[in-house]
Design an enzyme around this catalytic site. Sequence first.
Site, mmCIF file in Angstrom:
data_model
loop_
_atom_site.group_PDB
_atom_site.id
_atom_site.type_symbol
_atom_site.label_atom_id
_atom_site.label_comp_id
_atom_site.label_asym_id
_atom_site.label_seq_id
_atom_site.Cartn_x
_atom_site.Cartn_y
_atom_site.Cartn_z
ATOM 1 N N THR A 50 -15.029 58.004 -13.171
ATOM 2 C CA THR A 50 -15.230 59.054 -14.178
ATOM 3 C C THR A 50 -14.225 58.917 -15.320
ATOM 4 O OG1 THR A 50 -13.862 60.441 -12.772
ATOM 5 C CG2 THR A 50 -16.232 60.795 -12.633
ATOM 6 N N ASP A 51 -13.069 58.273 -15.067
ATOM 7 C CA ASP A 51 -11.994 58.325 -16.090
ATOM 8 C C ASP A 51 -12.408 57.674 -17.406
ATOM 9 O OD1 ASP A 51 -11.717 55.687 -15.067
ATOM 10 O OD2 ASP A 51 -9.527 55.804 -14.868
ATOM 11 N N GLY A 166 -3.781 44.473 -3.920
ATOM 12 C CA GLY A 166 -5.222 44.274 -3.749
ATOM 13 C C GLY A 166 -5.876 45.312 -2.845
ATOM 14 N N ALA A 167 -5.129 46.373 -2.494
ATOM 15 C CA ALA A 167 -5.666 47.376 -1.574
ATOM 16 C C ALA A 167 -6.310 48.539 -2.311
ATOM 17 C CB ALA A 167 -4.547 47.887 -0.663
ATOM 18 N N GLY A 168 -6.374 48.462 -3.635
ATOM 19 C CA GLY A 168 -6.977 49.551 -4.401
ATOM 20 C C GLY A 168 -6.061 50.765 -4.493
ATOM 21 N N ASP A 216 -4.971 55.788 -13.065
ATOM 22 C CA ASP A 216 -3.938 55.281 -12.166
ATOM 23 C C ASP A 216 -2.527 55.457 -12.739
ATOM 24 O OD1 ASP A 216 -6.141 54.544 -10.697
ATOM 25 O OD2 ASP A 216 -6.148 52.493 -11.442
HETATM 26 C C1 GLA Z 1 -9.640 51.592 -10.958
HETATM 27 C C2 GLA Z 1 -9.240 51.800 -12.409
HETATM 28 C C3 GLA Z 1 -9.261 53.278 -12.780
HETATM 29 C C4 GLA Z 1 -10.566 53.936 -12.357
HETATM 30 C C5 GLA Z 1 -10.938 53.569 -10.927
HETATM 31 C C6 GLA Z 1 -12.296 54.077 -10.555
HETATM 32 O O1 GLA Z 1 -8.672 52.131 -10.114
HETATM 33 O O2 GLA Z 1 -7.957 51.280 -12.663
HETATM 34 O O3 GLA Z 1 -9.019 53.435 -14.151
HETATM 35 O O4 GLA Z 1 -11.599 53.608 -13.245
HETATM 36 O O5 GLA Z 1 -10.897 52.178 -10.704
HETATM 37 O O6 GLA Z 1 -12.308 55.460 -10.512
#
Ligand code: GLA
Length: 423
Positions: A50-51, A166-168, A216
């Site tokens: 959504t960002d 790499g873990a999100g 983030d």
């Molecule tokens: C990654 C991106 C964020 C966001 C998310 C999905 O973490 O860095 O800006 O778009 O994906 O919500």
Amino acid sequence: MTPRQAVRRPGHDDAARAEELSRRFAELYGHAPDGVWRAPGRVNLIGEHTDYNEGLVLPFAIDRSAMAAVRLRRDPGPAPEHGQEHGPGHGEEREPAGHDVVDLASTWAPDGSGLSRARFRIPQLRPGTVPGWGAYPAGVVHVLDGLDGVEVPGFELLLDSTVPVGAGLSSSHAVEVATVVALNDLLGLGLDRPEMARLTQRAENEFVGAPTGIMDQSASLRARAGAALFLDCRSLEAELVPLPVAEHGLTVLVIDTKVAHSHADGGYGARRASCERGAAALGAATLRDVPDGADLGVLDEETARRVRHVRSENRRVLETVTRLRAGDVRGIGTLLTASHTSLRDDFEVSCPELDLAVDTALAAGAVGARMTGGGFGGSAIALVPAARADRVRDVVTEAFAAAGLRAPDVFAVAPGEGAGRVR
Ligand code: GLA
């Protein structure tokens, strides 16, 4: 079978870690750093993809962070005058290297190797000139140096991080944020947190080449312990929403699937482009501007699903915030799970490992679970009754083994403090 350790948060003593990093800095560069800064990774509770659509997000900072020890190069001073052997600035403060040289070192290298180093001159910095992890601090330097009236001097930096790569969980943004808060302090730039978030986003977009949004960096910079950050990505207005997970007998588990993802790869950018096409076809500047009753029937089937995800996700964020404000922490579980379904079916950014993590966590007693972050790999989160955390971890781990998958890393996280100076 070896006995299992109970699920618990890693105890990171920031002060001790900063002291150790300073010691290693002195060993490496021959003098003490000017200071040490830390910036956490994040978990996004809800509000995914959504960002960059100017929508709503609800991340929190985790108790795993990047740490940077930094020392600015001292001005070498004017050249010695005639007959003067030792001009001002001679001695310890005088640097042999050029005043515009940046020296980077990291105990944290994505490939797991030992100390990894990079070196560049600021005037020669261009996207693509610094490979690997060094691109994150370099991108920040590039963006700051391009600001009106700012000339970033050379510096030395030693980095470490406890955010898994790499873990999100935003390991790269944590490095960018640690760099920007350090330079903001040392150069007295007076940037506020939303400005630093915008600048690190530009570093990521323009220098690293990942077309990511602003969530983030904002989480790392603006979140506070015990709360989630309810952020409007259009206005950058934010509210800290209390997230008393432990007080409600709950735990947030991260399930790192160990499936590596990269937002510089095609999938993320393709989703973003699809959202932009959808907004344009509906006559709106962004998906945030599409009115509630809009007819998605004018879109092709795939774009309509992408748009439907973003719009329903914004509503789920609002509902989550409403429930949290009312003290109903357990009640957000169904919203987390609905978010996953939407990301899996409408936005199509999940993967079999993330789905397995979510499904097995729910079957083992989680009150809600979803993938977190950009997707295509990385981590899922599960909101679980604290008493069942070990059981959920075991069931998920066994399900991965039964499917012939690499063992996931399952650990608890708590909403931690945002970035700042440690010493
Ligand atoms: C990654 C991106 C964020 C966001 C998310 C999905 O973490 O860095 O800006 O778009 O994906 O919500």
